[in-house]
Design a protein around this motif. Structure first.
Motif, PDB file in Angstrom:
ATOM      1  N   LYS A 214     -21.406  76.567 -13.005  1.00  0.00           N
ATOM      2  CA  LYS A 214     -21.686  77.036 -11.638  1.00  0.00           C
ATOM      3  C   LYS A 214     -21.778  78.562 -11.598  1.00  0.00           C
ATOM      4  O   LYS A 214     -21.010  79.256 -12.260  1.00  0.00           O
TER       5      LYS A 214
ATOM      6  N   ALA B 294     -25.794  75.446  -9.567  1.00  0.00           N
ATOM      7  CA  ALA B 294     -25.009  74.575 -10.443  1.00  0.00           C
ATOM      8  C   ALA B 294     -25.970  73.902 -11.423  1.00  0.00           C
ATOM      9  O   ALA B 294     -26.965  73.292 -11.015  1.00  0.00           O
TER      10      ALA B 294
ATOM     11  N   THR C 200     -22.165  75.244  -3.628  1.00  0.00           N
ATOM     12  CA  THR C 200     -21.457  74.508  -4.681  1.00  0.00           C
ATOM     13  C   THR C 200     -20.005  74.224  -4.325  1.00  0.00           C
ATOM     14  O   THR C 200     -19.327  73.486  -5.044  1.00  0.00           O
TER      15      THR C 200
ATOM     16  N   VAL D 222     -19.868  68.417  -9.796  1.00  0.00           N
ATOM     17  CA  VAL D 222     -20.070  69.015  -8.479  1.00  0.00           C
ATOM     18  C   VAL D 222     -19.614  68.009  -7.428  1.00  0.00           C
ATOM     19  O   VAL D 222     -19.532  66.802  -7.690  1.00  0.00           O
TER      20      VAL D 222
END
Length: 510
Positions: A323, A341, A378, A391
């Motif tokens: 990320k 991400a 994110t 995620v």
């Protein structure tokens, strides 16, 4: 009331009760092996409870997911300890009294003994007893003179059987105490460290660990101080991909080394832990960390080498999420629309099945990634903890995190996003998975385990037996000799031994 308490104490401290409690302790430990434990994997425990509905919630209320910290397990453990102490102390006192005690007097009627022979010899009683003492060397003996001028000899052997029995039971008691000390004052933690020397791990607090399991009396503020870094990791595989050997080259410092900056080398292997400052560092696993560089439209670059977790322990196919926060954006709302991400799969030896990426070998022969590039929020700055390997799916479902690219890449390749952001797959780093264990009772557990084996071996192999010899004067200067024998435990084998001994005594063999 006093009689009730006395009878309760007698029942609790009986050997039968101790055996029952030992069986209950083994039975109580079974849920700890069959059910997920919160201290080891809280997420798996929560999933189990959710999947099993009312049954899972009932087990949770009954502390079946915290077995070794539960009230009922601790109660059985404590009762077993009290029972063993209560039944062993009186036995110890009786044993100490018997250590220096003389063998029992020769019975008047030896014919009642399980083993008995009688004969008349041409020797004086004193000579018969002297010969018997020579033959019974190593036995505990006492010679007494009788009123008619005769002599008796009382002999006993196998007293170490009771010694072994006591050693066994006290070793079991010590084992219980040592295990309890380990649970109270021990700790165990796991951490992932990059294997290029760039990351230093110090055992200074729980924040340095990825997961930490403290003992009941450990708060994480007084850990054994040491630091280490992994300079390289070398795996060796067979032709079929089966791992043959893992070696991690460490540099570590502990004690005075921390103050003077001295680093000491050590080669860490799977079954060769580093022992320092009372802790043990184990090599549990390894994996890969793809290195990505993102060049934002304003020209600024960010390089990340987040570790990805292994999903296939044979081919080391891995998954993860790297990320990025965009540079130069101070407004939180705007920044949450530009975060990136990179998530997907990594293969150390790529094998493409159409466009689907798989791995055919665990070592770095032909690395590649199959990734989705997501742009938006994110969730890294929302104040909530999240996994470094994935995620938050809810952000994707809500549309706050959108896929802008799906692609396969090899080292050196790059892709450009619609807004001009450039993403490159630079290289691959290795990481190792370490476990730090501290158990102050470990040495004592080993000592008591050895004593337990020695004690039970002695109590099972040594036989307690007694032998009496009476030599009484008879007419004509001869002597009537009686030999009696008694096995205080199992009589198996004592008949043959008694026969040999009695023949030697009656025959006068020196």
């Amino acid at each position: 009331m006093i009689a009730f308490l006395r009878n309760t104490w007698r029942g609790l401290t009986s050997m039968r009760t101790a055996l029952i409690l030992l069986f209950l302790l083994a039975l109580a430990a079974m849920p700890g092996a069959l059910l997920p434990q919160r201290s080891l994997n809280s997420a798996k425990t929560a999933d189990y409870i959710a999947q099993h509905g009312w049954w899972g919630r009932l087990l949770n209320k009954l502390q079946f997911f915290d077995v070794y910290a539960s009230v009922w397990f601790s109660a059985v453990y404590l009762l077993l300890f009290i029972s063993l102490v209560g039944c062993l102390l009186p036995r110890l006192f009786e044993y100490l009294k018997a250590v220096n005690a003389k063998p029992v007097l020769t019975p008047r009627n030896l014919k009642r003994m399980p083993h008995h022979v009688e004969s008349t010899v041409d020797k004086a009683p004193v000579e018969v007893i002297a010969d018997a003492k020579v033959r019974l060397r190593g036995w505990r003996m006492v010679v007494r003179e009788e009123d008619d001028g005769g002599r008796t000899l009382s002999a006993e052997k196998g007293f170490l059987r009771e010694t072994g029995n006591l050693v066994f039971h006290f070793a079991m008691l010590g084992l219980i105490v040592a295990l309890a000390l380990g649970k109270l004052f021990g700790y165990e933690g796991q951490v992932i460290v990059k294997a290029d020397g760039s990351q230093e791990f110090c055992n200074s607090g729980v924040l340095g660990y990825d997961s930490f399991h403290p003992g009941l009396r450990v708060d994480g503020t007084d850990l054994s101080p040491f630091c280490l870094k992994v300079t390289s990791f070398t795996p060796t595989y067979l032709a079929n991909g089966q791992p043959e050997k893992f070696e991690a080259d460490l540099r570590y410092q502990a004690g005075d080394d921390i103050d003077n900056g001295t680093w000491r080398p050590y080669t860490l292997e799977v079954n060769s832990p580093l022992r320092t400052e009372g802790d043990r560092v184990y090599l549990l696993g390894n994996g890969y960390a793809p290195v990505f560089t993102v060049t934002f439209p304003n020209g600024e670059k960010r390089t990340m080498d987040t570790q990805w977790r292994t999903t296939d322990n044979i081919t080391y196919l891995s998954e993860g999420a790297t990320k990025f926060d965009p540079p130069g954006i101070t407004d939180a709302q705007q920044r949450r629309t530009k975060q990136l991400a990179i998530t997907g799969l990594f293969a150390p030896t790529a094998e493409l099945r159409g466009t689907l990426l798989d791995s055919s070998y665990p070592d770095l022969r032909d690395p590649a990634v199959a990734v989705d590039v997501l742009q938006g929020d994110t969730g890294v700055d929302n104040g909530r903890g999240q996994s470094i390997f994935t995620v938050d799916q809810s952000l994707i479902d809500d549309g706050r995190l959108k896929r802008v690219l799906r692609t396969n890449m090899r080292p050196g390749e790059h892709r450009t996003l619609p807004d001009g952001t450039d993403i490159s797959f630079d290289s691959v780093k290795r990481w190792v998975y370490l476990q730090v264990s501290h158990d102050p009772g470990q040495v004592w557990v080993l000592v008591f385990a050895i004593c337990l084996i020695v004690g039970i071996g002695a109590s099972l192999t040594i036989r307690r037996r007694r032998l009496w010899v009476r030599a009484a004067p008879a007419d004509g200067g001869r002597t009537v000799v009686e030999v009696g024998g008694l096995a205080r435990t199992d009589q198996a084998g004592y008949g043959e031994e008694f026969t040999r001994l009695s023949k030697d005594v009656l025959g006068g063999t020196r």
